[in-house]
Design an enzyme around this catalytic site. Sequence first.
Site, PDB file in Angstrom:
ATOM      1  CB  CYS A  80      36.954  15.304  63.783  1.00  0.00           C
ATOM      2  SG  CYS A  80      37.454  14.037  64.969  1.00  0.00           S
ATOM      3  NE  ARG A  81      32.246  18.010  63.735  1.00  0.00           N
ATOM      4  CZ  ARG A  81      31.273  18.425  64.525  1.00  0.00           C
ATOM      5  NH1 ARG A  81      30.054  18.569  64.015  1.00  0.00           N
ATOM      6  NH2 ARG A  81      31.488  18.689  65.791  1.00  0.00           N
ATOM      7  CB  SER A  82      37.096  22.963  62.705  1.00  0.00           C
ATOM      8  OG  SER A  82      37.801  22.619  63.864  1.00  0.00           O
ATOM      9  CG  ASN A  86      40.533  23.110  66.493  1.00  0.00           C
ATOM     10  OD1 ASN A  86      41.483  23.734  66.939  1.00  0.00           O
ATOM     11  ND2 ASN A  86      40.318  23.039  65.206  1.00  0.00           N
ATOM     12  CB  CYS A 130      34.077  21.361  64.717  1.00  0.00           C
ATOM     13  SG  CYS A 130      35.750  20.823  65.134  1.00  0.00           S
ATOM     14  CG  ASP A 184      31.072  14.867  66.406  1.00  0.00           C
ATOM     15  OD1 ASP A 184      32.140  14.357  66.018  1.00  0.00           O
ATOM     16  OD2 ASP A 184      30.897  15.316  67.544  1.00  0.00           O
TER      17      ASP A 184
HETATM   18  P1  4NP Z   1      35.117  17.560  66.149  1.00  0.00           P
HETATM   19  O1  4NP Z   1      34.852  16.103  66.759  1.00  0.00           O
HETATM   20  O2  4NP Z   1      34.191  18.514  66.843  1.00  0.00           O
HETATM   21  O3  4NP Z   1      34.786  17.388  64.710  1.00  0.00           O
HETATM   22  O4  4NP Z   1      36.588  17.863  66.397  1.00  0.00           O
HETATM   23  C1  4NP Z   1      34.827  15.847  68.134  1.00  0.00           C
HETATM   24  C2  4NP Z   1      35.995  15.623  68.799  1.00  0.00           C
HETATM   25  C3  4NP Z   1      35.969  15.333  70.147  1.00  0.00           C
HETATM   26  C4  4NP Z   1      34.758  15.285  70.817  1.00  0.00           C
HETATM   27  C5  4NP Z   1      33.593  15.542  70.144  1.00  0.00           C
HETATM   28  C6  4NP Z   1      33.627  15.811  68.786  1.00  0.00           C
HETATM   29  N1  4NP Z   1      34.728  14.959  72.193  1.00  0.00           N
HETATM   30  O5  4NP Z   1      33.632  14.888  72.745  1.00  0.00           O
HETATM   31  O6  4NP Z   1      35.792  14.770  72.795  1.00  0.00           O
END
Ligand code: 4NP
Length: 162
Positions: A17-19, A15, A12, A129
Amino acid sequence: MSDAPIRVLFVCLGNICRSPTAEGVFRHVVTAAGLAARFDIDSAGTGSWHVGEPPDARAAAAAQRRGIRLSGRARQLRREDLRTFHYVLAMDAENLRTIERLRDAAASAQIRLFREFDPAAGDGLDVPDPYYGGPDGFETVLDIVERAALGLLEHIRREHAL
Ligand code: 4NP
């Protein structure tokens, strides 16, 4: 069994939340199927902002309520991952584009959108997201990821006659 493990990487943006959620849920379904020893499962982010951090506390709490533990520390995707993993699953189309830019002639991984394996996905193949949204977003991610993880395992079992 002495076969080399099947290496699966979830990707993702951050790294956190989703992944990591996909990694934890996929490990859970693989373990439930008695196949844990056959797999090596990891996750990575296309971005570097959160490198070294544990999974987002909201994601970890939502997963914990479903009996799934999230683990690991965030790391950034590297070109070498596309050679050493067999399956690379992107959480959304933007992640997929970033992965495609890293791909070179030596990249041997099957690179796919994770939601291609979600039987309930319509036209939208992104795992949304949840980072900037409310708590519902984390439940939505888990609902999607639980379905897609089962679909992915079926796909891999067919390809490897497991
Ligand atoms: P992820 O979520 O891609 O599912 O881990 C996010 C975590 C942090 C950010 C964006 C999405 N960020 O912009 O910091």
